[in-house]
Design a protein around this motif. Structure first.
Motif, short mmCIF file in Angstrom:
data_model
loop_
_atom_site.label_atom_id
_atom_site.label_comp_id
_atom_site.label_asym_id
_atom_site.label_seq_id
_atom_site.Cartn_x
_atom_site.Cartn_y
_atom_site.Cartn_z
N GLY A 87 -6.36 4.48 2.15
CA GLY A 87 -7.37 3.95 1.76
C GLY A 87 -7.58 2.57 2.13
N THR A 88 -7.00 1.59 1.08
CA THR A 88 -6.62 0.35 1.84
C THR A 88 -6.53 -0.68 2.50
OG1 THR A 88 -4.84 0.05 -0.03
CG2 THR A 88 -6.32 -0.41 -1.30
N THR A 89 -5.44 -0.20 3.28
CA THR A 89 -5.22 -0.57 4.79
C THR A 89 -6.02 -0.24 6.21
OG1 THR A 89 -3.00 -0.10 3.73
CG2 THR A 89 -2.98 0.11 6.32
N ILE A 90 -7.07 0.84 5.06
CA ILE A 90 -7.32 1.21 6.11
C ILE A 90 -8.92 0.46 6.48
CG2 ILE A 90 -9.34 3.22 5.49
CD1 ILE A 90 -7.86 2.96 9.19
N ALA A 91 -8.49 -0.19 5.26
CA ALA A 91 -10.09 -1.03 4.72
C ALA A 91 -9.91 -2.50 5.76
CB ALA A 91 -10.38 -1.13 3.53
N GLU A 92 -8.31 -3.38 5.39
CA GLU A 92 -8.01 -4.02 5.24
C GLU A 92 -7.98 -3.87 7.02
OE1 GLU A 92 -4.28 -4.38 4.14
OE2 GLU A 92 -4.57 -4.95 2.38
N ARG A 93 -7.75 -3.02 7.76
CA ARG A 93 -7.61 -2.86 9.63
C ARG A 93 -8.88 -3.04 9.87
NH1 ARG A 93 -2.53 1.27 10.31
NH2 ARG A 93 -1.16 -0.77 9.32
N ALA A 94 -10.07 -2.56 9.14
CA ALA A 94 -11.35 -2.56 9.42
C ALA A 94 -11.95 -3.97 9.36
CB ALA A 94 -12.38 -1.56 9.00
N LYS A 95 -12.02 -4.80 8.20
CA LYS A 95 -12.35 -6.07 8.75
C LYS A 95 -12.14 -6.70 9.93
CE LYS A 95 -13.99 -6.69 3.65
NZ LYS A 95 -14.55 -7.29 3.21
N ALA A 96 -10.22 -6.71 10.26
CA ALA A 96 -10.03 -7.25 11.19
C ALA A 96 -10.92 -6.96 11.92
CB ALA A 96 -8.24 -7.15 11.06
N ALA A 97 -10.90 -5.90 12.32
CA ALA A 97 -11.67 -4.87 13.79
C ALA A 97 -12.74 -5.99 13.20
CB ALA A 97 -11.70 -3.75 13.84
N GLY A 98 -13.25 -6.29 12.65
CA GLY A 98 -14.98 -6.23 12.87
C GLY A 98 -16.04 -5.17 12.08
N ILE A 99 -15.47 -3.88 11.41
CA ILE A 99 -15.96 -3.32 11.25
C ILE A 99 -16.30 -3.31 9.11
CG2 ILE A 99 -16.45 -0.55 10.85
CD1 ILE A 99 -16.70 -2.04 13.84
N GLU A 100 -17.76 -3.06 8.74
CA GLU A 100 -17.86 -3.23 7.82
C GLU A 100 -18.79 -1.85 7.12
OE1 GLU A 100 -20.10 -6.68 6.83
OE2 GLU A 100 -18.14 -7.88 7.34
N VAL A 101 -19.59 -1.40 8.21
CA VAL A 101 -19.93 -0.08 7.96
C VAL A 101 -19.72 0.70 8.44
CG1 VAL A 101 -22.41 0.75 7.73
CG2 VAL A 101 -22.18 -1.39 7.84
N CYS A 102 -19.54 2.06 8.51
CA CYS A 102 -19.20 3.52 8.65
C CYS A 102 -19.98 4.42 7.83
CB CYS A 102 -17.62 3.26 9.08
SG CYS A 102 -16.64 3.52 7.75
N TYR A 103 -19.34 5.77 8.58
CA TYR A 103 -19.45 6.76 8.16
C TYR A 103 -18.42 8.05 7.48
CZ TYR A 103 -20.14 9.14 12.53
OH TYR A 103 -20.18 10.45 13.23
N PHE A 104 -18.36 8.60 6.38
CA PHE A 104 -16.85 9.25 6.29
C PHE A 104 -17.46 10.55 6.99
CE2 PHE A 104 -14.57 11.53 2.84
CZ PHE A 104 -13.45 10.57 3.24
N ASP A 105 -16.05 10.99 7.77
CA ASP A 105 -16.37 12.20 7.87
C ASP A 105 -15.11 12.62 7.06
OD1 ASP A 105 -15.93 14.54 9.42
OD2 ASP A 105 -15.28 13.37 11.38
N ARG A 106 -15.62 13.63 6.01
CA ARG A 106 -14.01 14.44 4.67
C ARG A 106 -13.40 15.01 6.03
NH1 ARG A 106 -16.10 18.69 2.89
NH2 ARG A 106 -18.57 19.03 2.08
N GLY A 107 -13.86 15.61 7.48
CA GLY A 107 -13.95 16.76 7.83
C GLY A 107 -14.43 18.25 7.23
N GLY A 108 -12.95 19.53 7.15
CA GLY A 108 -13.85 20.19 5.95
C GLY A 108 -12.75 20.61 5.23
N PHE A 109 -11.79 19.35 4.32
CA PHE A 109 -11.33 19.01 3.23
C PHE A 109 -12.31 18.90 2.26
CE2 PHE A 109 -8.96 17.44 6.30
CZ PHE A 109 -8.00 18.59 6.50
N LEU A 110 -12.45 19.64 0.57
CA LEU A 110 -13.15 19.22 -0.13
C LEU A 110 -13.20 17.93 -0.63
CD1 LEU A 110 -12.85 22.18 -2.18
CD2 LEU A 110 -14.37 21.54 -0.39
N PHE A 111 -14.70 16.74 -1.33
CA PHE A 111 -14.10 15.68 -1.86
C PHE A 111 -13.78 15.89 -3.37
CE2 PHE A 111 -16.18 11.54 -2.74
CZ PHE A 111 -15.63 10.36 -2.08
N HIS A 112 -12.43 15.93 -3.31
CA HIS A 112 -12.10 15.97 -4.97
C HIS A 112 -10.38 15.77 -4.36
CE1 HIS A 112 -10.99 17.20 -8.53
NE2 HIS A 112 -9.94 17.60 -8.08
#
Length: 119
Positions: free
Chosen positions: A77-102
């Motif tokens: 999670g921390t790695t994807i946040a760093e890479r997203a900032k490097a790509a210029g992305i700050e806002v997204c939406y979270f697709d958990r797929g079929g997995f429970l948010f737990h």
């Protein structure tokens, strides 16, 4: 009618994804996949059909190859946040797929939020 776990998972994944697509507004999608041994996440631009950033426990430099734990999910999670900032992305939406948010999925989302992603 008896449904097996796989059918319920697929129904849940379609339900979540269809609801998210309706309110996407051109934002990137943070898609999570969890297997028995690894966890991976991609930041996808659905309009262009390209992956903007990705992170996984399969990467040797993260040090969690073949481990699917809460600590590994937090690191991803921390790695994807760093890479997203490097790509210029700050806002997204979270697709958990079929997995429970737990558990691991929640740990990954919380770490991405702490890293600066907004969803």
């Amino acid at each position: 009618m008896a449904n097996n776990k796989r059918d319920l998972f697929l129904k849940r994944r379609l339900r979540v994804r269809n609801k998210l697509k309706a309110m996407a507004n051109g934002r990137a999608r943070l898609s999570v996949h969890r297997s028995g041994k690894n966890i991976s996440v991609q930041l996808i631009d659905d309009l262009r059909g390209v992956t903007l950033a990705a992170a996984s426990t399969l990467e040797k430099d993260l040090g969690f190859v073949g481990k699917n734990t809460v600590e590994a999910a937090t690191k991803v999670g921390t790695t994807i946040a760093e890479r997203a900032k490097a790509a210029g992305i700050e806002v997204c939406y979270f697709d958990r797929g079929g997995f429970l948010f737990h558990g691991k999925i929640k740990a990954l989302a919380d770490a991405a939020r702490e890293g600066g992603l907004k969803f």
